[in-house]
Design a protein around this motif. Sequence first.
Motif, PDB file in Angstrom:
ATOM      1  N   LYS A  83       7.060  14.781  -0.784  1.00 30.68           N
ATOM      2  CA  LYS A  83       7.018  14.953  -2.238  1.00 30.68           C
ATOM      3  C   LYS A  83       8.380  15.399  -2.755  1.00 30.68           C
ATOM      4  N   ARG A 113       0.828  -1.205   0.000  1.00 26.23           N
ATOM      5  CA  ARG A 113       0.000   0.000   0.000  1.00 26.23           C
ATOM      6  C   ARG A 113       0.865   1.260   0.000  1.00 26.23           C
ATOM      7  N   GLU A 114       1.923   1.260   0.809  1.00 27.98           N
ATOM      8  CA  GLU A 114       2.819   2.422   0.856  1.00 27.98           C
ATOM      9  C   GLU A 114       3.501   2.630  -0.497  1.00 27.98           C
ATOM     10  N   LYS A 115       3.933   1.524  -1.102  1.00 26.76           N
ATOM     11  CA  LYS A 115       4.579   1.619  -2.410  1.00 26.76           C
ATOM     12  C   LYS A 115       3.633   2.206  -3.449  1.00 26.76           C
ATOM     13  N   GLU A 116       2.389   1.775  -3.439  1.00 28.67           N
ATOM     14  CA  GLU A 116       1.400   2.293  -4.385  1.00 28.67           C
ATOM     15  C   GLU A 116       1.160   3.782  -4.186  1.00 28.67           C
ATOM     16  N   GLU A 117       1.170   4.232  -2.937  1.00 29.49           N
ATOM     17  CA  GLU A 117       0.991   5.657  -2.653  1.00 29.49           C
ATOM     18  C   GLU A 117       2.151   6.474  -3.225  1.00 29.49           C
ATOM     19  N   ILE A 118       3.362   5.967  -3.070  1.00 26.85           N
ATOM     20  CA  ILE A 118       4.538   6.669  -3.614  1.00 26.85           C
ATOM     21  C   ILE A 118       4.492   6.667  -5.134  1.00 26.85           C
ATOM     22  N   CYS A 167       8.962  10.320   3.274  1.00 27.36           N
ATOM     23  CA  CYS A 167       8.318  10.155   1.961  1.00 27.36           C
ATOM     24  C   CYS A 167       7.698  11.458   1.463  1.00 27.36           C
ATOM     25  N   ARG A 222       1.879   6.666  -6.935  1.00 24.29           N
ATOM     26  CA  ARG A 222       0.840   7.635  -7.323  1.00 24.29           C
ATOM     27  C   ARG A 222       1.411   9.055  -7.307  1.00 24.29           C
ATOM     28  N   VAL A 223       2.224   9.359  -6.313  1.00 21.65           N
ATOM     29  CA  VAL A 223       2.873  10.676  -6.254  1.00 21.65           C
ATOM     30  C   VAL A 223       3.793  10.847  -7.454  1.00 21.65           C
TER      31      VAL A 223
END
Length: 214
Positions: free
Chosen positions: A183, A65-70, A181, A72-73
Amino acid sequence: MFTIEELRENYENFDDDQIIKLINSDVKALTEPAIIVLKEQIVKRELSATYLEHINLERNFFSSREKEEIQRVIKYLKCPCCKQDLERLTGHSSSRRTGLFIAYTKSDKNYIVCSSCSKKTTKNDIIYSLFMGWWSAKSFFMNFYDIGNNIYKTNRREQLFEKMSSELIFYNTGFLRKNQCSKESINHIVKELYNPSYQEMEDFQNIYSQEKHQ
C-alpha cells in the motif's frame, strides 16, 4: 524486425555505457529477442546482477486481475490533494491558459484525486481562464476550447481514472514489483503523479527496503 543473431552482432559493438543506458531506458518496450540478448551481454560483460533484477522486475507485467486489485487500493487511498479519505479517488484532467498579448502559456493538470478536489480544481481553472485566457490573439480562440473541454471532462472522471491508473501501474511496474505492491508503494506513485517533486523514487525504495528488513 531484427533477428536474434543481428541483435547479438549489434549489441556486441556497444560499449558498457551504451548497454547500461539501454537497460535504464524503457526495457518494457523491447522485444523478447532483444531482452534475451541484453541479458546475455550483462552476463558476458560481468555487469552488476542488479541490472538483471531490474529487467526481470520491469518485464514482470501485471495481469488484468492484479491491475484491478491495485486500482481498488488506489480508489481507497487518502486524496493526495486534501489528505482526506472521505471520498473515493477518481481521475482528474483540466487546464488553464494565460494570454500574454503576443503569446500565451498553458498549464495542464492530470492526476488522481478525490471528486471534491477535482471539482474545485476544475472550477478554479475555468474561472482563471475566463479572466486571464483572452489576452492574446491565439489564446482568445483556444480559450473557448479549453473551457469547454474542462466542462466536458467533469463527466468523464471514471474513464480518466481507468486510463490514468492503468498507465501509472504499467509505468511503475518494476517499482511496484520490487516493493511487492505494498500500500505504501501504491500510495507513493499516486502522490508522485500529483506532485512530481514529492520524493525521489530511488530514495523511497531505499528507505522502504531498510524499514522492511529492520
